[in-house]
Motif scaffolding. Sequence first.
Motif, mmCIF file in Angstrom:
data_model
loop_
_atom_site.group_PDB
_atom_site.id
_atom_site.type_symbol
_atom_site.label_atom_id
_atom_site.label_comp_id
_atom_site.label_asym_id
_atom_site.label_seq_id
_atom_site.Cartn_x
_atom_site.Cartn_y
_atom_site.Cartn_z
ATOM 1 N N ASN A 84 0.851 -1.187 0.000
ATOM 2 C CA ASN A 84 0.000 0.000 0.000
ATOM 3 C C ASN A 84 0.896 1.251 0.000
ATOM 4 O O ASN A 84 2.118 1.151 -0.139
ATOM 5 C CB ASN A 84 -0.991 -0.034 1.177
ATOM 6 N N ASP A 85 0.301 2.411 0.171
ATOM 7 C CA ASP A 85 1.077 3.651 0.099
ATOM 8 C C ASP A 85 1.717 4.070 1.413
ATOM 9 O O ASP A 85 2.341 5.127 1.484
ATOM 10 C CB ASP A 85 0.191 4.793 -0.432
ATOM 11 N N PHE A 86 1.655 3.273 2.469
ATOM 12 C CA PHE A 86 2.287 3.664 3.743
ATOM 13 C C PHE A 86 3.804 3.502 3.740
ATOM 14 O O PHE A 86 4.451 4.305 4.419
ATOM 15 C CB PHE A 86 1.638 2.879 4.888
ATOM 16 N N PRO A 87 4.530 2.613 3.226
ATOM 17 C CA PRO A 87 4.117 1.384 2.560
ATOM 18 C C PRO A 87 4.068 0.228 3.553
ATOM 19 O O PRO A 87 4.868 0.140 4.476
ATOM 20 C CB PRO A 87 5.214 1.150 1.548
ATOM 21 N N GLY A 88 3.147 -0.650 3.305
ATOM 22 C CA GLY A 88 3.021 -1.868 4.092
ATOM 23 C C GLY A 88 2.335 -2.923 3.264
ATOM 24 O O GLY A 88 1.689 -2.611 2.265
ATOM 25 N N HIS A 89 2.477 -4.145 3.643
ATOM 26 C CA HIS A 89 1.823 -5.266 2.947
ATOM 27 C C HIS A 89 0.707 -5.769 3.842
ATOM 28 O O HIS A 89 0.767 -6.874 4.395
ATOM 29 C CB HIS A 89 2.837 -6.373 2.641
ATOM 30 N N ARG A 90 -0.312 -4.918 4.025
ATOM 31 C CA ARG A 90 -1.423 -5.186 4.936
ATOM 32 C C ARG A 90 -2.447 -4.062 4.766
ATOM 33 O O ARG A 90 -2.268 -3.160 3.959
ATOM 34 C CB ARG A 90 -0.923 -5.211 6.377
#
Length: 172
Positions: free
Chosen positions: A108-114
């Motif tokens: 995602n743009d936070f970036p994180g995979h969740r």
Amino acid sequence: MTNRPPLPYEFLPKVPAFELTSRDLTEGAVMPDAHVHALGNESPHLAWSGFPAETRGFAVTCYDPDAPTGSGWWHWLALDLPVGTTELARGAGASDASLPGDAFHARNDFPGHRYDGAAPPPGPAHRYVFAVHALDVPSLGLTPDTTAAAVGFNITFHTVARALLTVEYASS
């Protein structure tokens, strides 16, 4: 908020709609604290039905079109959900282990995979558009590090129907 950006789905090819419900979210209402980044950061329960018979898989996304960028902000990209999936439990966005089958989270743009919940800057409320995309393929053939823009392109190319649920949140 006046002069809000349009929802991106208004500019994409028209596809049939199907039903998306949630025990945690209500269309047009305020996002509960449990799903806000700084307060609970837990993905909401989502359930869907009425998608076309030609559906072969699903993707689930959450997008903020009101983020102060030229491209909005992606909060959740869950990909390659099996066609038999019609519901994600509250908290399923915590990790890939919380998703069914071979499904996974793209960055995602936070970036994180969740899932990462609402986190707008102080000011007017932002909209958070949860979408379930019924796809004509069981897998998009992407990786967890595929950019959100590339994920969006591939989702759009393979979408046969879409269900939307929009909530709002403003930080104080």
